[in-house]
Design an enzyme around this catalytic site. Sequence first.
Site, PDB file in Angstrom:
ATOM      1  N   LYS A 142       1.579  -7.854   2.477  1.00 40.99           N
ATOM      2  CA  LYS A 142       0.375  -7.668   3.307  1.00 40.99           C
ATOM      3  C   LYS A 142       0.032  -8.964   4.039  1.00 40.99           C
ATOM      4  O   LYS A 142      -0.305  -8.960   5.220  1.00 40.99           O
ATOM      5  CB  LYS A 142      -0.802  -7.186   2.434  1.00 40.99           C
ATOM      6  CG  LYS A 142      -0.625  -5.728   2.008  1.00 40.99           C
ATOM      7  CD  LYS A 142      -1.600  -5.257   0.941  1.00 40.99           C
ATOM      8  CE  LYS A 142      -1.183  -3.867   0.467  1.00 40.99           C
ATOM      9  NZ  LYS A 142      -2.050  -3.290  -0.558  1.00 40.99           N
ATOM     10  N   GLN A 177      -6.428  -5.313  -4.397  1.00 41.33           N
ATOM     11  CA  GLN A 177      -5.177  -4.674  -4.825  1.00 41.33           C
ATOM     12  C   GLN A 177      -5.381  -3.924  -6.136  1.00 41.33           C
ATOM     13  O   GLN A 177      -5.922  -4.470  -7.095  1.00 41.33           O
ATOM     14  CB  GLN A 177      -4.072  -5.740  -4.953  1.00 41.33           C
ATOM     15  CG  GLN A 177      -2.688  -5.176  -5.210  1.00 41.33           C
ATOM     16  CD  GLN A 177      -2.148  -4.320  -4.072  1.00 41.33           C
ATOM     17  OE1 GLN A 177      -2.451  -4.549  -2.901  1.00 41.33           O
ATOM     18  NE2 GLN A 177      -1.368  -3.316  -4.403  1.00 41.33           N
ATOM     19  N   ASP A 218      -8.799  -0.191   3.359  1.00 42.13           N
ATOM     20  CA  ASP A 218      -7.962   0.695   2.549  1.00 42.13           C
ATOM     21  C   ASP A 218      -8.396   2.157   2.700  1.00 42.13           C
ATOM     22  O   ASP A 218      -7.649   3.068   2.348  1.00 42.13           O
ATOM     23  CB  ASP A 218      -8.087   0.323   1.051  1.00 42.13           C
ATOM     24  CG  ASP A 218      -6.872  -0.423   0.528  1.00 42.13           C
ATOM     25  OD1 ASP A 218      -5.759  -0.172   1.036  1.00 42.13           O
ATOM     26  OD2 ASP A 218      -7.041  -1.234  -0.399  1.00 42.13           O
TER      27      ASP A 218
HETATM   28  N1  GUN Z   1      -2.082  -0.131  -5.071  1.00 42.41           N
HETATM   29  C1  GUN Z   1      -1.146   0.803  -4.743  1.00 42.41           C
HETATM   30  N2  GUN Z   1      -1.319   1.214  -3.466  1.00 42.41           N
HETATM   31  C2  GUN Z   1      -2.388   0.542  -2.989  1.00 42.41           C
HETATM   32  C3  GUN Z   1      -3.049   0.530  -1.728  1.00 42.41           C
HETATM   33  O1  GUN Z   1      -2.712   1.250  -0.784  1.00 42.41           O
HETATM   34  N3  GUN Z   1      -4.118  -0.317  -1.642  1.00 42.41           N
HETATM   35  C4  GUN Z   1      -4.529  -1.086  -2.669  1.00 42.41           C
HETATM   36  N4  GUN Z   1      -5.592  -1.862  -2.481  1.00 42.41           N
HETATM   37  N5  GUN Z   1      -3.936  -1.101  -3.848  1.00 42.41           N
HETATM   38  C5  GUN Z   1      -2.872  -0.288  -3.999  1.00 42.41           C
END
Ligand code: GUN
Length: 280
Positions: free
Chosen positions: A52, A96, A119
């Site tokens: 990211k 996350q 998100d």
């Molecule tokens: N953990 C697994 N997929 C995601 C996601 O799309 N966003 C976040 N913040 N955590 C995750």
Amino acid sequence: MAKLIDGKKISQQIKDELKEKAAALNAQGRTGALAVIQVGADPASSVYVRNKKNACAYIGIESLAYELPEETTEEELLKLIAELNEKTEVKGILVQLPLPAHICEDKVIQAISPSKDVDGFHPQSVGAMTIGEPGFLSCTPAGIIQLLKRSGVEIAGKHCVIIGRSNIVGKPMALLMLRENATVTVTHSKTRNLPEICRQADILIVAMGKPRFIGAEYIKEGAVVVDVGIHRDENNKLCGDVKFEEAEPAASAITPVPGGVGPMTIAMLMSNCVQSIEEG
Ligand code: GUN
């Protein structure tokens, strides 16, 4: 022979479009940062977080990394989110998941300002998506819509069967396919006659989280198959929820693992960040 839906190529196209858009916004003095919070050092999460941050650097968006120890309390995390909510230069906040067991994920998600919820997990974002109001879309389902559209897959009027009903993929996927005028069936671990239902799908979206579970008996001739799963098999090779070599001969188009849905999630996160900067 199925057409391979190339998520790597399509996500690159999207990132290049976003890079141009971010540069144009930058030239007008409209900038912003994405705050990425990780609690603990789960290795898979560390890989996602690094990807990211790299994507932000590629697009030309600043990223602020908050790597917090496993022992961080819920209160400390909520305090950090409250501070980031107040910072005008922070346009996106991403925590996350999964979080350590002593922290309530729902509480954390709900603490993020909906205007920074890149998100798309906040109940307000989910509600807006449900009724077709503007807001941030959940990244993986939004990425799958882009994969299908940019591969020339017609969605309207098609029967879409989704396996999985998680808040992150299955449920928002159903709503977005409905918005695209598909006829939608959502299946889950208690569904009876799963192969029979799946064989009715024109578009089968598999997000069940079971490695190499879906074989030929689930696939109608000519179906489009989207595999959201990502696992390591017994030889440490990446694989999805679908037995690719069984599904591919029957399908008209299929996403590979890796290189299918995976890269799209980050591309759509970047799209939400650029949208947030645009919205000021
Ligand atoms: N953990 C697994 N997929 C995601 C996601 O799309 N966003 C976040 N913040 N955590 C995750």
